[in-house]
Design a protein around this motif. Structure first.
Motif, PDB file in Angstrom:
ATOM      1  N   ASN A   1      17.084  -4.742 -33.501  1.00 39.18           N
ATOM      2  CA  ASN A   1      18.509  -4.985 -33.770  1.00 39.18           C
ATOM      3  C   ASN A   1      18.927  -6.400 -33.406  1.00 39.18           C
ATOM      4  OD1 ASN A   1      19.017  -2.329 -34.712  1.00 39.18           O
ATOM      5  ND2 ASN A   1      19.093  -1.599 -32.597  1.00 39.18           N
ATOM      6  N   ASN A   2      18.202  -7.350 -33.944  1.00 41.12           N
ATOM      7  CA  ASN A   2      18.455  -8.752 -33.645  1.00 41.12           C
ATOM      8  C   ASN A   2      19.255  -9.390 -34.765  1.00 41.12           C
ATOM      9  OD1 ASN A   2      17.835 -11.030 -31.821  1.00 41.12           O
ATOM     10  ND2 ASN A   2      16.880 -11.884 -33.641  1.00 41.12           N
ATOM     11  N   SER A   3      20.226 -10.215 -34.407  1.00 39.92           N
ATOM     12  CA  SER A   3      21.036 -10.902 -35.415  1.00 39.92           C
ATOM     13  C   SER A   3      20.864 -12.410 -35.361  1.00 39.92           C
ATOM     14  CB  SER A   3      22.520 -10.551 -35.229  1.00 39.92           C
ATOM     15  OG  SER A   3      22.970 -10.934 -33.938  1.00 39.92           O
ATOM     16  N   ALA A   4      19.976 -12.889 -34.495  1.00 37.95           N
ATOM     17  CA  ALA A   4      19.736 -14.326 -34.351  1.00 37.95           C
ATOM     18  C   ALA A   4      18.356 -14.683 -34.903  1.00 37.95           C
ATOM     19  CB  ALA A   4      19.826 -14.724 -32.883  1.00 37.95           C
ATOM     20  N   PRO A   5      18.152 -15.918 -35.342  1.00 40.10           N
ATOM     21  CA  PRO A   5      16.829 -16.328 -35.825  1.00 40.10           C
ATOM     22  C   PRO A   5      15.766 -16.169 -34.742  1.00 40.10           C
ATOM     23  CG  PRO A   5      18.500 -17.947 -36.412  1.00 40.10           C
ATOM     24  CD  PRO A   5      19.152 -16.996 -35.455  1.00 40.10           C
ATOM     25  N   VAL A   6      14.559 -15.842 -35.162  1.00 35.92           N
ATOM     26  CA  VAL A   6      13.421 -15.734 -34.247  1.00 35.92           C
ATOM     27  C   VAL A   6      12.330 -16.673 -34.736  1.00 35.92           C
ATOM     28  CG1 VAL A   6      11.607 -14.261 -33.308  1.00 35.92           C
ATOM     29  CG2 VAL A   6      13.917 -13.358 -33.580  1.00 35.92           C
ATOM     30  N   THR A   7      11.863 -17.542 -33.838  1.00 32.78           N
ATOM     31  CA  THR A   7      10.793 -18.484 -34.164  1.00 32.78           C
ATOM     32  C   THR A   7       9.500 -18.054 -33.477  1.00 32.78           C
ATOM     33  OG1 THR A   7      12.327 -20.342 -34.422  1.00 32.78           O
ATOM     34  CG2 THR A   7      10.027 -20.887 -33.984  1.00 32.78           C
ATOM     35  N   PHE A   8       8.425 -18.062 -34.236  1.00 26.45           N
ATOM     36  CA  PHE A   8       7.103 -17.745 -33.700  1.00 26.45           C
ATOM     37  C   PHE A   8       6.260 -19.011 -33.658  1.00 26.45           C
ATOM     38  CE2 PHE A   8       8.542 -13.703 -35.389  1.00 26.45           C
ATOM     39  CZ  PHE A   8       8.107 -12.783 -34.439  1.00 26.45           C
ATOM     40  N   ARG A   9       5.441 -19.123 -32.620  1.00 27.39           N
ATOM     41  CA  ARG A   9       4.461 -20.202 -32.524  1.00 27.39           C
ATOM     42  C   ARG A   9       3.096 -19.596 -32.225  1.00 27.39           C
ATOM     43  NH1 ARG A   9       7.643 -24.992 -29.078  1.00 27.39           N
ATOM     44  NH2 ARG A   9       9.095 -25.532 -30.780  1.00 27.39           N
ATOM     45  N   LEU A  10       2.129 -19.969 -33.038  1.00 26.02           N
ATOM     46  CA  LEU A  10       0.743 -19.547 -32.841  1.00 26.02           C
ATOM     47  C   LEU A  10      -0.020 -20.725 -32.246  1.00 26.02           C
ATOM     48  CD1 LEU A  10      -1.496 -17.412 -33.231  1.00 26.02           C
ATOM     49  CD2 LEU A  10      -1.901 -18.446 -35.488  1.00 26.02           C
ATOM     50  N   TYR A  11      -0.289 -20.648 -30.958  1.00 27.13           N
ATOM     51  CA  TYR A  11      -1.020 -21.696 -30.261  1.00 27.13           C
ATOM     52  C   TYR A  11      -2.524 -21.431 -30.356  1.00 27.13           C
ATOM     53  CZ  TYR A  11       3.470 -22.801 -28.011  1.00 27.13           C
ATOM     54  OH  TYR A  11       4.774 -23.142 -27.762  1.00 27.13           O
ATOM     55  N   ALA A  12      -3.311 -22.514 -30.373  1.00 24.06           N
ATOM     56  CA  ALA A  12      -4.769 -22.402 -30.312  1.00 24.06           C
ATOM     57  C   ALA A  12      -5.277 -23.466 -29.341  1.00 24.06           C
ATOM     58  CB  ALA A  12      -5.384 -22.589 -31.692  1.00 24.06           C
ATOM     59  N   TYR A  13      -6.311 -23.111 -28.600  1.00 28.69           N
ATOM     60  CA  TYR A  13      -6.781 -24.026 -27.558  1.00 28.69           C
ATOM     61  C   TYR A  13      -8.250 -23.722 -27.236  1.00 28.69           C
ATOM     62  CZ  TYR A  13      -5.528 -20.044 -24.498  1.00 28.69           C
ATOM     63  OH  TYR A  13      -5.403 -18.806 -23.926  1.00 28.69           O
ATOM     64  N   ALA A  14      -8.750 -24.402 -26.221  1.00 25.66           N
ATOM     65  CA  ALA A  14     -10.168 -24.272 -25.839  1.00 25.66           C
ATOM     66  C   ALA A  14     -11.082 -24.550 -27.029  1.00 25.66           C
ATOM     67  CB  ALA A  14     -10.441 -22.880 -25.251  1.00 25.66           C
ATOM     68  N   ALA A  15     -10.773 -25.626 -27.765  1.00 23.78           N
ATOM     69  CA  ALA A  15     -11.610 -25.997 -28.907  1.00 23.78           C
ATOM     70  C   ALA A  15     -12.951 -26.528 -28.433  1.00 23.78           C
ATOM     71  CB  ALA A  15     -10.893 -27.051 -29.748  1.00 23.78           C
ATOM     72  N   GLU A  16     -13.982 -26.231 -29.205  1.00 27.29           N
ATOM     73  CA  GLU A  16     -15.300 -26.785 -28.880  1.00 27.29           C
ATOM     74  C   GLU A  16     -15.311 -28.298 -29.069  1.00 27.29           C
ATOM     75  OE1 GLU A  16     -18.095 -24.673 -31.259  1.00 27.29           O
ATOM     76  OE2 GLU A  16     -17.955 -22.845 -30.066  1.00 27.29           O
ATOM     77  N   ALA A  17     -14.498 -28.757 -30.030  1.00 24.97           N
ATOM     78  CA  ALA A  17     -14.312 -30.194 -30.248  1.00 24.97           C
ATOM     79  C   ALA A  17     -12.970 -30.400 -30.923  1.00 24.97           C
ATOM     80  CB  ALA A  17     -15.437 -30.763 -31.105  1.00 24.97           C
TER      81      ALA A  17
END
Length: 285
Positions: free
Chosen positions: A167-183
């Protein structure tokens, strides 16, 4: 509610109710929107979404400032991911879901396909960990919705997470983080897949948050001058009760206050036809 009051006689009672807004209704449920990479040929800075619902809109899928686009056909790919074992707050994919005015939405899941790959001519790959976060309920991307590993094996992998964003009436932003890269030269791409047909899918429901007037009932069926109307009760409404009003002989409505109250009673001061109503409003809707 209408009352006809005849000096020392009686009046017949009819009900009349006015409210601000429209009826509550469920608009739809299922996949609200998705991002497909099928048409990518090059290194776009963002990709547009496809929405299944006219009651929500999706921003383009974009990147954080810490990563850079990489040209891979039918993939939304990026390099420059941190090699650290901790999240870099600038390394992410991002999108926003926004409801139309007077719409509530509940999000139940996010599904996505990802591929962590080696850079051309390299034996080391991209990120090996991912984390999904959002700004829902003012969280400001501080808490993981999902945190898991991803093999840097040049293969697509599907992920899904259950949400309870209700029951949300405000915008929702998602962020997909990625880390621990081999390079840092390794890539992480969003791409269409098999278990999840599109790169990213968002599932949920939408519903109207319009005001609902409800119904007034109760009170005596007839009264004599000097007697009270009995208790009139408002039910089945959605929103806040702003005030009640009355008028005599269609002479113009006047507020009687009674803010927030579901019941009202009155003693008319003269003979005539009396009408009563309540105003209900849900937020700005």
């Amino acid at each position: 509610m209408t009352r006809r009051l005849l000096s020392s006689l009686f009046s017949t009672i009819l009900f009349l109710f006015f409210a601000i807004g429209l009826d509550f209704s469920l608009y739809g449920q299922g996949t609200l929107g998705y991002y497909s990479t099928a048409s990518i040929n090059g290194s776009p800075t963002s990709i547009a979404a496809t929405s299944f619902s006219s009651n929500v809109s999706f921003s383009s899928l974009g990147r954080g400032s810490g990563i850079s686009s990489v040209a891979v056909t039918r993939q939304f790919a990026s390099s420059g991911w941190t090699t650290s074992g901790s999240i870099d707050v600038n390394d992410y994919y991002e999108f926003t879901v926004t409801p139309t005015p007077c719409t509530n939405f509940s999000l139940v899941s996010v599904r996505f396909n990802l591929q962590s790959s080696k850079a051309s001519g390299s034996n080391v790959g991209g990120p090996t960990k991912i984390a999904l976060r959002s700004n829902y309920a003012n969280n400001n991307f501080a808490t993981d919705i999902l945190n898991t590993t991803i093999p840097a094996d040049d293969k697509a992998h599907s992920y899904a997470t259950t949400l309870t964003f209700s029951n949300n009436s405000a915008p929702v932003t998602f962020r997909l983080y990625a880390y621990a890269a081999e390079a840092a030269s390794g890539t992480l791409a969003v791409l269409d897949g098999y278990n999840t047909p599109f790169g990213i899918e968002v599932d949920g429901t939408t519903s109207s948050s319009q005001s609902v007037g409800g119904t007034i009932a109760g009170g005596a069926s007839s009264i004599c001058q000097g007697n009270g109307t009995g208790t009139m009760t408002l039910s089945g409404y959605s929103g806040s009760i702003l005030y009640w009003e009355r008028q005599i002989n269609s002479g113009g409505w006047a507020s009687v206050g009674n803010t927030g109250k579901t019941t009202y009673s009155d003693t008319p001061y003269s003979g005539g036809t009396w009408q009563y109503r309540a105003a209900v409003q849900n937020g700005t809707c």
